[in-house]
Every structure is written in C-alpha cells, then in structure tokens.
Design a protein around this motif. Structure first.
Motif, PDB file in Angstrom:
ATOM      1  N   GLN A   6     -19.731  14.076 -17.350  1.00 45.82           N
ATOM      2  CA  GLN A   6     -20.493  12.835 -17.243  1.00 45.82           C
ATOM      3  C   GLN A   6     -21.565  12.937 -16.167  1.00 45.82           C
ATOM      4  O   GLN A   6     -22.659  12.374 -16.309  1.00 45.82           O
ATOM      5  CB  GLN A   6     -19.548  11.672 -16.958  1.00 45.82           C
TER       6      GLN A   6
ATOM      7  N   ALA B 190     -23.198  -3.472 -24.726  1.00 40.63           N
ATOM      8  CA  ALA B 190     -22.090  -2.580 -24.378  1.00 40.63           C
ATOM      9  C   ALA B 190     -21.496  -1.885 -25.593  1.00 40.63           C
ATOM     10  O   ALA B 190     -20.928  -0.797 -25.474  1.00 40.63           O
ATOM     11  CB  ALA B 190     -21.007  -3.360 -23.635  1.00 40.63           C
ATOM     12  N   SER B 191     -21.629  -2.489 -26.780  1.00 43.44           N
ATOM     13  CA  SER B 191     -21.060  -1.881 -27.988  1.00 43.44           C
ATOM     14  C   SER B 191     -21.924  -0.749 -28.527  1.00 43.44           C
ATOM     15  O   SER B 191     -21.502  -0.009 -29.418  1.00 43.44           O
ATOM     16  CB  SER B 191     -20.879  -2.950 -29.074  1.00 43.44           C
TER      17      SER B 191
ATOM     18  N   LEU C 187     -22.358   4.206 -24.046  1.00 45.34           N
ATOM     19  CA  LEU C 187     -21.172   4.703 -23.360  1.00 45.34           C
ATOM     20  C   LEU C 187     -20.765   3.751 -22.233  1.00 45.34           C
ATOM     21  O   LEU C 187     -21.610   3.010 -21.701  1.00 45.34           O
ATOM     22  CB  LEU C 187     -21.449   6.085 -22.784  1.00 45.34           C
ATOM     23  N   PRO C 188     -19.486   3.762 -21.850  1.00 47.51           N
ATOM     24  CA  PRO C 188     -19.032   2.876 -20.766  1.00 47.51           C
ATOM     25  C   PRO C 188     -19.834   3.032 -19.479  1.00 47.51           C
ATOM     26  O   PRO C 188     -20.126   2.038 -18.804  1.00 47.51           O
ATOM     27  CB  PRO C 188     -17.568   3.294 -20.575  1.00 47.51           C
ATOM     28  N   ALA C 189     -20.202   4.274 -19.117  1.00 44.76           N
ATOM     29  CA  ALA C 189     -20.962   4.489 -17.889  1.00 44.76           C
ATOM     30  C   ALA C 189     -22.330   3.816 -17.959  1.00 44.76           C
ATOM     31  O   ALA C 189     -22.826   3.279 -16.959  1.00 44.76           O
ATOM     32  CB  ALA C 189     -21.130   5.990 -17.636  1.00 44.76           C
TER      33      ALA C 189
ATOM     34  N   ALA D   4     -23.037   1.165 -19.892  1.00 40.46           N
ATOM     35  CA  ALA D   4     -22.788  -0.277 -19.867  1.00 40.46           C
ATOM     36  C   ALA D   4     -22.565  -0.776 -18.442  1.00 40.46           C
ATOM     37  O   ALA D   4     -23.053  -1.846 -18.052  1.00 40.46           O
ATOM     38  CB  ALA D   4     -21.583  -0.612 -20.745  1.00 40.46           C
ATOM     39  N   ARG D   5     -21.828   0.033 -17.634  1.00 41.07           N
ATOM     40  CA  ARG D   5     -21.588  -0.360 -16.237  1.00 41.07           C
ATOM     41  C   ARG D   5     -22.898  -0.377 -15.447  1.00 41.07           C
ATOM     42  O   ARG D   5     -23.141  -1.288 -14.639  1.00 41.07           O
ATOM     43  CB  ARG D   5     -20.598   0.610 -15.591  1.00 41.07           C
TER      44      ARG D   5
ATOM     45  N   GLU E 282     -24.819  -3.467 -16.332  1.00 36.29           N
ATOM     46  CA  GLU E 282     -24.208  -4.648 -15.715  1.00 36.29           C
ATOM     47  C   GLU E 282     -24.597  -4.748 -14.236  1.00 36.29           C
ATOM     48  O   GLU E 282     -24.905  -5.840 -13.729  1.00 36.29           O
ATOM     49  CB  GLU E 282     -22.689  -4.560 -15.852  1.00 36.29           C
TER      50      GLU E 282
END
Length: 322
Positions: free
Chosen positions: A231, A252-253, A256-258, A260-261, A264
């Motif tokens: 990552q 976010a959908s 990737l989670p990273a 999306a964070r 945010e």
C-alpha cells in the motif's frame, strides 16, 4: 472405508438423536439398503441401537449411551483451522476431513454445549470470496499445499504481469494465504521472500529435496507487513476532486479503503459540493475511477488527469455521435 462409515453413523446418532434411514443415507451418501446393513452390523457388535417404524420413527441410541470413538485422525486435526471455510477446505482436498472432524467434536461435546455449537453453525456463515467475483481456478493448489506442508522444494512455471512473462523458479514454499477468494503462495526464492498468485502457476512439481524454514518466520506477520509495504508503494501521486452530494455519498464504494480515508480526512465544503484530495496509483487508474462516477465528480488537479478524462469523454462522444 466401511469401518469409517460405521463410526460416522454412530456419531451422527449420538450427535443428532433419532434419524431415519433415509436421513442417514443422505448424510453418508450411501443407499438406504447400505444403512440397513450397517445398522445390523452395529447390533451384532453390541451397540444399543433400536429403530421405530412409521413417519415419526427412525434409529436411535439408548439414552445415556456414548461412544468413545471420537479420536481425531492426523488429517482431521490438521483441518480444524478450516472448519469455518468449507469452500477453501474442499479446494485443499480437506473437505471430507473437516466434516469428519466437526462430527467427532460435536459428538464429544456435552449436550448443552452441542446445542450452542449447532445454533452457531445454523446462524453464522463465512463466505470468503468478494462480491462480483468467483473463486479462482487453481489446479495446482493441492500440490502446492503438499509442498508447503512437507517443506519440500517446489519447481514452478509461473506467468507474471511483466516481461519476461513466463519464468521458471525453484521455491521454498513457506505458506498459503487466502485473500478475497484468491490463494497466494508465500515462498523464499534465491534471495528474498515473495508472493505468488497460485492461479498464475502454469506447471508445478514437488522435488525430493527438503529445506529449513527461516528462523523466526511468521506467516501472519509477514503477510501483514507485505500488505502495508504494498500500500505504501501503491500510490504514486495525488488528485484533487470536486464531488456532488450524491457523489460524495457513494465515493467510498468506488475506491480502496485508504483512498476513502484520505478523502474523509481532507474533505472541505466547496459551495454545494465537496472538495477532496486523494492518493492515486496512476493517471490511467484514477481516470477509470473518475469515469465510473460520471458527472458526480470533477477533476481539479493534476492537469494530466483532467486531460486524460477529457480525452476519453471526447472519444465516447464521437463514438455515440456517429
């Protein structure tokens, strides 16, 4: 084979109570006639088993009788860590061993704990593969798993994503990891530990030579560190986007989670929209994400990404105008 089936029949009755001949036949995948013969054999061996005829009938052990034939075989004990993953267990050739081990464990439990365990299996289920994708076909998975278990050298023909695409390697297989329905082999090559996607193995053979595992190597720790390293190297730049309220809600959908964070943490109001700064892997990859969201997102920077999206939109407009 028949002795194993007789033990399984006995454990089924001990675990589930009264069962019809048809239910036993379905569980053991044999004919009803075979169940009748097996019951006669158990009778002859002195097992206190009786049967009642009629719709509510079936076979049942006399109350209080419990067999002590619950010892696990080596393979059944080895398979217990996959008890909650019937699909992967079957892929590794351990499906039957997992079923047998679960049955023996259930038979050994007190009735109160057996009821709780039964409710657990009835109400919770783990499905490993990700949405919109099937588990990969990995024809050499069983052979690779055998090499991992026996600590024997493994020679593979492997297809990579970069040139030269087809390579041959002699590996020291250290472990297998199941990630989102895909199997990965962690192995020591000539100089370093690398990760290989098992579905990309084109041919494989287990060699006679064994090897010593690196001192202190822990598969779970290595995998976590590998993901963190991947990552950290995955993102090569940044992009600034402006999202509509609808785009922000669904952002976010699409990422990737990273990512999306990061969105945010960087989000600031921009009129009726939201402006975010996110890490990107490449211009092409980020362009695909932006285009999937359509008019819900606008690229503000970098210019290369904005130009890439503009070029693709013009091509699409030209195609559909014709």
């Amino acid at each position: 084979m028949r002795a194993s089936r007789l033990v399984s029949l006995l454990l089924l009755l001990q675990t589930k109570g009264r069962m019809t001949a048809q239910a036993l036949a379905d569980e053991l995948e044999v004919s009803v006639r075979t169940i009748y013969r097996d019951v006669e054999s158990l009778h002859a061996a002195g097992v206190p088993l009786y049967g009642d005829a009629g719709p509510a009938g079936g076979y049942q052990l006399i109350d209080g009788y419990r067999t002590r034939l619950t010892g696990l075989t080596e393979q059944e004990a080895e398979s217990l860590f996959l008890a909650g993953l019937p699909g992967p267990a079957a892929e590794l050739g351990l499906g039957d061993a997992v079923s047998a081990a679960q049955l023996k464990l259930m038979a050994a439990l007190p009735s109160s704990m057996r009821d709780r365990a039964t409710r657990m299996t009835e109400r919770f289920h783990l499905d490993a593969p990700a949405w919109y994708s099937d588990p990969e076909r990995s024809p050499f998975l069983g052979l690779v798993a055998d090499a991992v278990w026996q600590q024997r050298l493994l020679e593979v023909s492997y297809r990579r994503w970069q040139a030269p695409e087809d390579v041959t390697r002699v590996l020291r297989p250290l472990g297998l990891v199941l990630k989102a329905g895909r199997w990965y082999l962690v192995a020591l090559g000539s100089t370093r530990i690398s990760t290989y996607r098992v579905a990309q193995i084109q041919a494989a053979s287990v060699l006679d030579e064994t090897f010593e595992r690196p001192a202190g190597f822990d598969l779970a720790t290595h995998w976590a560190e590998s993901l963190q390293d991947f990552q950290s190297r995955q993102f090569t730049g940044e992009a600034v986007l402006r999202l509509t309220a609808r785009g922000w809600e669904s952002f976010a959908s699409h990422v990737l989670p990273a990512v999306a964070r990061a969105a945010e943490e960087s989000a600031v109001p921009d009129g009726e929209r939201v402006r975010v700064t996110i890490p990107i892997e490449s211009i092409g990859h980020a362009g695909g994400m932006v285009l999937r969201m359509g008019a819900e997102v606008e690229v503000l920077a970098p210019d290369e990404l904005r130009e890439h999206v503009t070029s693709v939109v013009r091509q699409l407009a030209s195609i559909y105008a014709d």
